[in-house]
Motif scaffolding. Structure first.
Motif, short mmCIF file in Angstrom:
data_model
loop_
_atom_site.label_atom_id
_atom_site.label_comp_id
_atom_site.label_asym_id
_atom_site.label_seq_id
_atom_site.Cartn_x
_atom_site.Cartn_y
_atom_site.Cartn_z
N GLN A 226 130.58 58.23 -34.68
CA GLN A 226 130.87 58.21 -33.26
C GLN A 226 130.56 59.56 -32.63
O GLN A 226 130.07 59.62 -31.48
CB GLN A 226 132.35 57.86 -33.03
N TYR A 227 130.80 60.62 -33.35
CA TYR A 227 130.49 61.98 -32.88
C TYR A 227 128.99 62.11 -32.60
O TYR A 227 128.57 62.64 -31.57
CB TYR A 227 130.97 62.98 -33.92
N ILE A 228 128.17 61.61 -33.53
CA ILE A 228 126.72 61.66 -33.36
C ILE A 228 126.28 60.82 -32.17
O ILE A 228 125.44 61.23 -31.36
CB ILE A 228 126.03 61.18 -34.66
N VAL A 229 126.87 59.63 -32.05
CA VAL A 229 126.53 58.75 -30.93
C VAL A 229 126.92 59.38 -29.60
O VAL A 229 126.17 59.31 -28.61
CB VAL A 229 127.22 57.37 -31.10
N ASP A 230 128.08 60.02 -29.55
CA ASP A 230 128.52 60.68 -28.31
C ASP A 230 127.55 61.79 -27.91
O ASP A 230 127.26 61.96 -26.72
CB ASP A 230 129.93 61.25 -28.49
N LEU A 231 127.07 62.55 -28.89
CA LEU A 231 126.08 63.60 -28.59
C LEU A 231 124.80 62.99 -28.02
O LEU A 231 124.21 63.52 -27.07
CB LEU A 231 125.76 64.40 -29.85
N ALA A 232 124.37 61.89 -28.62
CA ALA A 232 123.16 61.22 -28.13
C ALA A 232 123.35 60.69 -26.72
O ALA A 232 122.49 60.86 -25.85
CB ALA A 232 122.77 60.09 -29.08
N GLN A 233 124.50 60.08 -26.47
CA GLN A 233 124.75 59.49 -25.16
C GLN A 233 124.80 60.55 -24.06
O GLN A 233 124.22 60.37 -22.99
CB GLN A 233 126.08 58.70 -25.20
N ILE A 234 125.49 61.64 -24.32
CA ILE A 234 125.62 62.67 -23.29
C ILE A 234 124.28 63.37 -23.05
O ILE A 234 124.00 63.84 -21.93
CB ILE A 234 126.73 63.68 -23.65
N SER A 235 123.42 63.42 -24.08
CA SER A 235 122.10 64.05 -23.88
C SER A 235 121.25 63.24 -22.92
O SER A 235 120.40 63.79 -22.21
CB SER A 235 121.39 64.21 -25.23
N ARG A 236 121.46 61.93 -22.88
CA ARG A 236 120.64 61.06 -22.03
C ARG A 236 121.07 61.10 -20.56
O ARG A 236 120.30 60.70 -19.69
CB ARG A 236 120.70 59.62 -22.56
#
Length: 322
Positions: A226-236
């Motif tokens: 989830q931490y990795i997904v959150d980083l990806a989502q906020i980058s977009r």
């Protein structure tokens, strides 16, 4: 980069062996091993003469793998990378002469000096793990690891890698200059014989394949995912970002974190693994808006801002519970 724990014994042997040649560069050595164990590839960007080629050669010798080198030049053809069929007048048949891409550890030297057509031949092989020659698909060697180098100071006659192709590299690294003490050690170690000639294998190719399998089996808790997904989502959605992290980037982040945890003698990932690796895994995958670049923002600084903006999993005791 900080050492999160002691290294895996097998990894320590490789690092100590490479340190005979590359002095004072433990970070790029560990990160290169991270990419190798994760089944990824490395783009090494730095000025000439800081040891990029020696790092790849010493790594290949340490794990007893077949080493191939491709010197990219403006006139290099795709067939020079993949191989070509040559007519044999004795047998009256065409014989395939394999190109250097069919090695285990391949040094793609100065990749930005060749044409996009030739670059694509290498990058396709990196992604597909096979090459197509005259309609026939040929599998690549296992393990297969590419370390590509490029010099940032060369602009004339170079072809920058597009962002979509940069995404093929698991990590983007820099060597950096040695300090005065390390440079003195280098001068002393070279002497009459280059230290690369003293490097002997410390494991077999079969041992390396087992390490890759073990790294792939490292546990990643749902909180870390989830931490990795959150980083990806906020980058977009970040206002300074034109192109955020792709799903392939999220997968790369998890694969790298697994290998980094294995290197540090753990069978589970920590949030620290993601934080340490994020600048090297994410930086070259994020495209900044022109206004942000004009203001002096770099991808590395942007990644740090993303890390500061995302909540870190705090239940450390639960991240390795299966």
């Amino acid at each position: 980069m900080t050492k999160l724990s002691i290294y895996h014994p097998s990894v320590s042997r490789i690092i100590d062996n490479i340190n005979k040649v590359i002095i004072g560069k433990e970070e790029p050595i560990v990160l290169s091993l991270t990419a190798l164990l994760a089944g990824g590839h490395v783009l090494l960007e730095d000025v000439p003469g800081v040891g990029k080629t020696m790092l790849v050669r010493s790594l290949a010798r340490s794990v007893d793998c077949d080493f191939k080198r491709i010197q990219f030049t403006p006139d290099l053809l795709p067939s020079d990378v993949t191989g070509v069929s040559i007519y044999n007048p004795k047998t009256l048949e065409f014989e395939f002469r394999p190109g250097p891409i069919l090695g285990n550890i391949v040094l793609a030297d100065e990749i930005n000096r060749t044409s996009p057509k030739t670059q694509s031949a290498l990058l396709e092989a990196m992604e597909e793990k096979n090459i197509t020659v005259e309609g026939n698909a040929l599998p690549l060697a296992d393990p297969f690891f590419v370390m590509a180098t490029q010099n940032p100071v060369d602009y004339e006659g170079t072809y920058s890698l597009p962002e979509a192709q940069l995404d093929r590299f698991l990590l983007k690294l820099r060597m950096g200059y040695p300090n005065a003490q390390e440079e003195m050690q280098m001068l002393d170690s070279v002497g009459m014989k280059h230290p690369i000639n003293r490097v002997e294998p410390v494991m077999t190719k079969a041992d390396l394949l087992k390490m890759q399998e073990a790294a792939a089996n490292v546990y990643v808790a749902p909180q870390i995912q989830q931490y990795i997904v959150d980083l990806a989502q906020i980058s977009r959605s970040h206002p300074d970002v034109y192109l955020g992290l792709s799903p392939r980037g999220s997968i790369a982040m998890m694969r790298a974190a697994k290998a980094y945890a294995y290197i540090h003698n753990r069978d589970y990932c920590l949030p620290d693994d993601v934080q340490v690796l994020a600048p090297f895994v994410l930086g070259h995958r994020i495209l900044l808006r022109s206004e942000a670049r004009y203001d002096g923002l770099t991808p590395e600084r942007l990644v740090q801002r993303l890390l500061e903006a995302v909540d870190v999993p705090v239940e450390r005791e639960s991240v390795h519970e299966r």
